[in-house]
Scaffold this motif. Structure first.
Motif, PDB file in Angstrom:
ATOM      1  N   UNK A 119      -7.364  -7.707  13.766  1.00 14.40           N
ATOM      2  CA  UNK A 119      -7.347  -7.346  12.347  1.00 14.40           C
ATOM      3  C   UNK A 119      -7.739  -5.887  12.140  1.00 14.40           C
ATOM      4  N   UNK A 120      -8.846  -5.459  12.748  1.00 16.94           N
ATOM      5  CA  UNK A 120      -9.300  -4.076  12.560  1.00 16.94           C
ATOM      6  C   UNK A 120      -8.321  -3.080  13.166  1.00 16.94           C
ATOM      7  N   UNK A 121      -7.729  -3.428  14.313  1.00 17.44           N
ATOM      8  CA  UNK A 121      -6.747  -2.534  14.928  1.00 17.44           C
ATOM      9  C   UNK A 121      -5.506  -2.404  14.054  1.00 17.44           C
ATOM     10  N   UNK A 122      -5.023  -3.524  13.507  1.00 14.82           N
ATOM     11  CA  UNK A 122      -3.840  -3.495  12.646  1.00 14.82           C
ATOM     12  C   UNK A 122      -4.100  -2.686  11.380  1.00 14.82           C
ATOM     13  N   UNK A 123      -5.304  -2.801  10.830  1.00 15.82           N
ATOM     14  CA  UNK A 123      -5.651  -2.030   9.632  1.00 15.82           C
ATOM     15  C   UNK A 123      -5.660  -0.542   9.949  1.00 15.82           C
ATOM     16  N   UNK A 131     -10.776  16.832   8.728  1.00 12.61           N
ATOM     17  CA  UNK A 131     -11.400  15.689   8.056  1.00 12.61           C
ATOM     18  C   UNK A 131     -10.564  15.132   6.915  1.00 12.61           C
ATOM     19  N   UNK A 132      -9.246  15.286   6.991  1.00 10.66           N
ATOM     20  CA  UNK A 132      -8.371  14.536   6.088  1.00 10.66           C
ATOM     21  C   UNK A 132      -8.405  13.069   6.525  1.00 10.66           C
ATOM     22  N   UNK A 133      -8.352  12.162   5.570  1.00 11.17           N
ATOM     23  CA  UNK A 133      -8.486  10.755   5.925  1.00 11.17           C
ATOM     24  C   UNK A 133      -7.562   9.883   5.085  1.00 11.17           C
ATOM     25  N   UNK A 134      -7.352   8.680   5.588  1.00 12.58           N
ATOM     26  CA  UNK A 134      -6.669   7.625   4.844  1.00 12.58           C
ATOM     27  C   UNK A 134      -7.608   6.427   4.855  1.00 12.58           C
ATOM     28  N   UNK A 135      -7.712   5.742   3.722  1.00 11.63           N
ATOM     29  CA  UNK A 135      -8.708   4.672   3.613  1.00 11.63           C
ATOM     30  C   UNK A 135      -8.165   3.491   2.826  1.00 11.63           C
ATOM     31  N   UNK A 136      -8.815   2.355   3.024  1.00  9.31           N
ATOM     32  CA  UNK A 136      -8.535   1.159   2.232  1.00  9.31           C
ATOM     33  C   UNK A 136      -9.217   1.311   0.876  1.00  9.31           C
ATOM     34  N   UNK A 191      -4.050   1.002  12.274  1.00 12.95           N
ATOM     35  CA  UNK A 191      -2.680   1.468  12.497  1.00 12.95           C
ATOM     36  C   UNK A 191      -1.971   1.770  11.184  1.00 12.95           C
ATOM     37  N   UNK A 192      -2.271   0.996  10.160  1.00 13.32           N
ATOM     38  CA  UNK A 192      -1.634   1.208   8.858  1.00 13.32           C
ATOM     39  C   UNK A 192      -2.237   2.385   8.098  1.00 13.32           C
ATOM     40  N   UNK A 193      -3.425   2.828   8.496  1.00 14.97           N
ATOM     41  CA  UNK A 193      -4.064   3.950   7.813  1.00 14.97           C
ATOM     42  C   UNK A 193      -3.568   5.261   8.411  1.00 14.97           C
ATOM     43  N   UNK A 217      -0.760   6.399  -3.365  1.00  8.23           N
ATOM     44  CA  UNK A 217      -1.140   5.004  -3.193  1.00  8.23           C
ATOM     45  C   UNK A 217       0.005   4.256  -2.519  1.00  8.23           C
ATOM     46  N   UNK A 218      -0.318   3.332  -1.667  1.00  9.54           N
ATOM     47  CA  UNK A 218       0.705   2.585  -0.960  1.00  9.54           C
ATOM     48  C   UNK A 218       0.151   1.212  -0.610  1.00  9.54           C
ATOM     49  N   UNK A 219       0.842   0.151  -1.032  1.00 12.14           N
ATOM     50  CA  UNK A 219       0.384  -1.206  -0.745  1.00 12.14           C
ATOM     51  C   UNK A 219       0.796  -1.614   0.661  1.00 12.14           C
ATOM     52  N   UNK A 220      -0.116  -2.240   1.358  1.00 16.99           N
ATOM     53  CA  UNK A 220       0.093  -2.649   2.747  1.00 16.99           C
ATOM     54  C   UNK A 220      -0.141  -4.145   2.865  1.00 16.99           C
ATOM     55  N   UNK A 221       0.733  -4.825   3.621  1.00 15.39           N
ATOM     56  CA  UNK A 221       0.546  -6.234   3.950  1.00 15.39           C
ATOM     57  C   UNK A 221       0.646  -6.395   5.459  1.00 15.39           C
ATOM     58  N   UNK A 222      -0.326  -7.080   6.042  1.00 18.83           N
ATOM     59  CA  UNK A 222      -0.404  -7.276   7.486  1.00 18.83           C
ATOM     60  C   UNK A 222      -0.442  -8.765   7.778  1.00 18.83           C
ATOM     61  N   UNK A 223       0.298  -9.205   8.799  1.00 19.78           N
ATOM     62  CA  UNK A 223       0.288 -10.604   9.236  1.00 19.78           C
ATOM     63  C   UNK A 223      -0.254 -10.676  10.655  1.00 19.78           C
TER      64      UNK A 223
END
Length: 232
Positions: free
Chosen positions: A100-104, A174-179, A106-108, A115-121
């Motif tokens: 789960x943490x690895x998949x999250x 230090x640019x970042x992408x976050x949930x 990867x999407x970041x 803004x971008x909606x993400x769905x992971x299975x």
């Protein structure tokens, strides 16, 4: 008229203006040779042979599998990436959290949209998912006829996943992408059955198991937003 030997032209960076003004040939500067560097984007399987302390820092002597021993070298312990045990065992709660943490993460990845909606299975056993929900103390709410779970606060999510699971710093600037934490939700989904037929034409229905569905909106920021993010 000054002359430059041919071999000197090939090996030196010649400043012809200075040469015209009478600067002696021996004062010509050498060409700068690029320093050889290791690629940081490729990983090699290795074996740790020995270890030592250098100025208080740990170093290990490594042998790269499949390479000659002449390539053995001392590297900082921080350069070595261990394979997590969860990847080797491949089952249980620890493996699900790792997936789960690895998949999250990867999407970041950096995106053009703010803004971008993400769905992971993520395939998971039902009892493992139930244990995760129980241990994490997630709060439940109904949405479209299913139970959807959310973390009550950031502290609970850190205990369930890892201290920095919800953001990814993408570069040295230090640019970042976050949930976007308030949008995070997770639920269990039973996969649609698989239908096939025998050689006699008889229909066979196979259960395809369960999967955890994770959904959130990702946002991006820079170093000036980082303190606010980490202070949430």
């Amino acid at each position: 008229m000054s002359q430059v030997p041919m071999e000197l032209r090939r090996s030196k960076a010649v400043d012809y203006l200075q040469l015209h003004r009478g600067t002696a040939v021996p004062e010509l500067t050498e060409k700068k040779q690029p320093k050889p560097t290791w690629s940081t984007k490729k990983f090699f399987k290795l074996e740790v042979i020995d270890s030592r302390l250098v100025d208080g820092r740990g170093e290990v002597l490594v042998h790269y599998q499949g390479w000659d021993r002449t390539y053995d070298e001392w590297r900082s312990e921080s350069d070595i990436l261990d394979t997590p045990a969860e990847v080797i065992t491949g089952s249980g709660l620890g493996h699900f959290v790792f997936q789960a943490t690895t998949a999250i993460k990867e999407k970041l990845a950096p995106v053009r949209k703010q803004n971008s909606e993400v769905t992971i299975s993520i395939p998971v056993q039902k009892d493992v998912f139930d244990t995760f929900i129980e241990d994490s103390e997630l709060r439940v709410e109904k949405s479209h006829g299913k139970d959807v779970f959310r973390f009550p606060d950031v502290a609970a999510s850190k205990a369930a996943f890892s201290p920095n699971w919800w953001y990814r710093i993408c570069n040295t600037a230090l640019d970042f992408v976050a949930v976007h934490f308030d949008t995070f939700q997770i639920w269990l989904k039973e996969r649609l059955p698989l239908i096939e037929y025998t050689t006699d034409g008889e229909e066979v229905v196979r259960h395809r198991g369960f999967e955890a569905q994770i959904r959130f909106v990702k946002v991006k920021g820079n170093r000036y937003d980082l303190n606010r993010l980490l202070g949430e």
